[in-house]
Scaffold this active site. Structure first.
Site, PDB file in Angstrom:
ATOM      1  N   THR A  12       0.766  -1.254   0.140  1.00 10.11           N
ATOM      2  CA  THR A  12      -0.050  -0.092   0.081  1.00 10.11           C
ATOM      3  C   THR A  12       0.870   1.228   0.017  1.00 10.11           C
ATOM      4  OG1 THR A  12      -1.723  -1.098   1.109  1.00 10.11           O
ATOM      5  CG2 THR A  12      -1.714   1.377   1.373  1.00 10.11           C
ATOM      6  N   SER A  54       1.654  -7.584  -1.095  1.00  9.47           N
ATOM      7  CA  SER A  54       2.053  -8.323  -0.171  1.00  9.47           C
ATOM      8  C   SER A  54       1.246  -9.684  -0.196  1.00  9.47           C
ATOM      9  CB  SER A  54       2.752  -7.774   0.938  1.00  9.47           C
ATOM     10  OG  SER A  54       1.630  -7.832   1.794  1.00  9.47           O
ATOM     11  N   ASP A  86       0.151  -6.801   4.715  1.00 12.88           N
ATOM     12  CA  ASP A  86      -0.646  -7.772   5.082  1.00 12.88           C
ATOM     13  C   ASP A  86       0.111  -9.133   5.424  1.00 12.88           C
ATOM     14  OD1 ASP A  86      -2.979  -6.631   4.586  1.00 12.88           O
ATOM     15  OD2 ASP A  86      -3.267  -7.205   2.409  1.00 12.88           O
TER      16      ASP A  86
HETATM   17  N1  ASP Z   1      -2.780  -5.388   0.505  1.00 12.97           N
HETATM   18  C1  ASP Z   1      -1.657  -4.655   0.778  1.00 12.97           C
HETATM   19  C2  ASP Z   1      -0.457  -5.459   0.882  1.00 12.97           C
HETATM   20  O1  ASP Z   1      -0.006  -6.170   1.790  1.00 12.97           O
HETATM   21  C3  ASP Z   1      -1.914  -3.927   2.165  1.00 12.97           C
HETATM   22  C4  ASP Z   1      -0.995  -3.238   2.821  1.00 12.97           C
HETATM   23  O2  ASP Z   1       0.034  -2.912   2.244  1.00 12.97           O
HETATM   24  O3  ASP Z   1      -1.151  -2.333   3.667  1.00 12.97           O
HETATM   25  O4  ASP Z   1       0.601  -5.238  -0.162  1.00 12.97           O
END
Ligand code: ASP
Length: 333
Positions: A12, A54, A86
């Protein structure tokens, strides 16, 4: 001035809004452009080894990150890995096993909001990580998030949306960071002048969460594809042996086949102690199961992957499992 290498992997923190939803698009150099003040206390280079959500992290990608750190180890005083939140606790634990006793800090961080948003935790987390990577007492693998510095084996994502997304489980935070100041709570000092880097990992680990009514037959189906099974049991730990669904005979069979069985608990805090109840003691004494005690699930899963990348001898696996690495297991019954 200290020299820090930022290793970007996506998440993110580096995401932009697209028609399909947030997706990592921001480069490592661009990330740095949002924390210009960090250049006042360190020089920073940036590389991009992955650009993924991730959710897509794979054990093989941990080796890619390790290689980037190893190849650059001599040239930098510290490393900051930007990563999705994540699976960040898994990656922090995996790096703790794949790079041991590093006298230089390896800080993993991310954010709940992209760095280009007006309101975001990303700039603070990245700035704090660079600051901590320059701290004279910082060493080894840790996670920096929302002002907490957590040992790489002790982090767990406990909130899916709030900024205080991570907690240190069954172990105190190593340090805290507020308004550009680091307060170090735990400082064991570095124990070596060069880390042990590992290049092998065996990802054949299955995590089975017990629920009432679960059939013990799943164990043999899992064992067809996996070398190690982690059973996430209840409370301080036990294995169901009720006549309706008895797991012990199946576990006997798997241990006889050389499968590694580890018991942990679904309860996040305080860990297991299989000595307490008959359902735990019987299973442990009769079957010689490995017990996770106060380890996090993220740490024990990645520790097994690392250990099984080095040996397939069950006795060696057991003794390596119980050897404390980066504060991962403190209580052993
Ligand atoms: N879905 C994202 C990831 O893990 C969530 C984040 O980075 O906060 O890449």
């Amino acid at each position: 001035m200290k020299k820090i290498l930022l290793i970007a992997t996506g998440g993110t923190i580096a995401s932009k809004a697209t028609e399909e939803g947030l997706s990592p698009k921001i480069s490592s150099e661009e990330l740095l452009s949002y924390v210009p003040k960090a250049r006042e206390f360190c020089t920073i280079d940036a590389i991009q080894v992955l650009n993924i959500d991730s959710t897509n992290i794979q054990p093989e990608y941990w080796l890619t990150i390790v290689k980037a750190i190893k190849d650059n180890y001599a040239d930098y005083d510290g490393f900051v890995v930007s990563h999705g939140t994540d699976t960040m606790a898994y990656s922090a634990a995996a790096l703790s096993y794949l790079i041991q006793n590093s006298p230089k800090p390896i800080v993993i961080t991310g954010a709940q909001k992209p760095i280009d948003m007006d309101v975001t935790d990303a700039r603070t987390n990245l700035f704090d990580s660079l600051l901590y990577a320059c701290h004279p007492n910082a060493h080894g693998v840790c996670l920096v998030f929302d002002g907490d510095v957590i040992a790489g084996t002790r982090a767990r994502k406990v909130r899916s949306k709030s900024y205080n997304a991570f907690e240190s489980i069954n172990f105190p935070a190593l340090a805290t960071i507020h308004d550009g100041r680091v307060i170090q709570y735990i400082n064991n000092g570095a124990t070596s002048s060069y880390p042990a880097f590992y290049e092998n990992i065996h990802p054949s680990v299955f995590l089975l969460k017990l629920v009432p009514g679960l059939s013990p037959n799943v164990l043999s189906a899992i064992a067809e594809q996996y070398d190690a099974i982690v059973i996430e049991s209840y409370g301080v730990g036990g294995i169901p042996n009720d006549s309706k669904r008895d797991f012990l005979a199946e576990i006997d069979r798997l241990v006889g086949m050389g499968k590694i069985i580890v018991m942990t608990t679904q309860v996040m805090n305080e860990g297991s102690d299989m000595q307490v109840y008959a359902v735990g003691r019987v299973a442990k004494e009769r079957h010689g199961l490995i017990e996770a005690f106060d380890m996090t699930t993220e740490a024990l899963v990645t520790k097994l992957m690392w250990i099984m990348g080095q040996t397939d001898n069950p006795q060696t696996i057991k003794s390596m499992f119980y050897t404390t690495i980066n504060h991962d297991i403190m209580f052993q019954g």
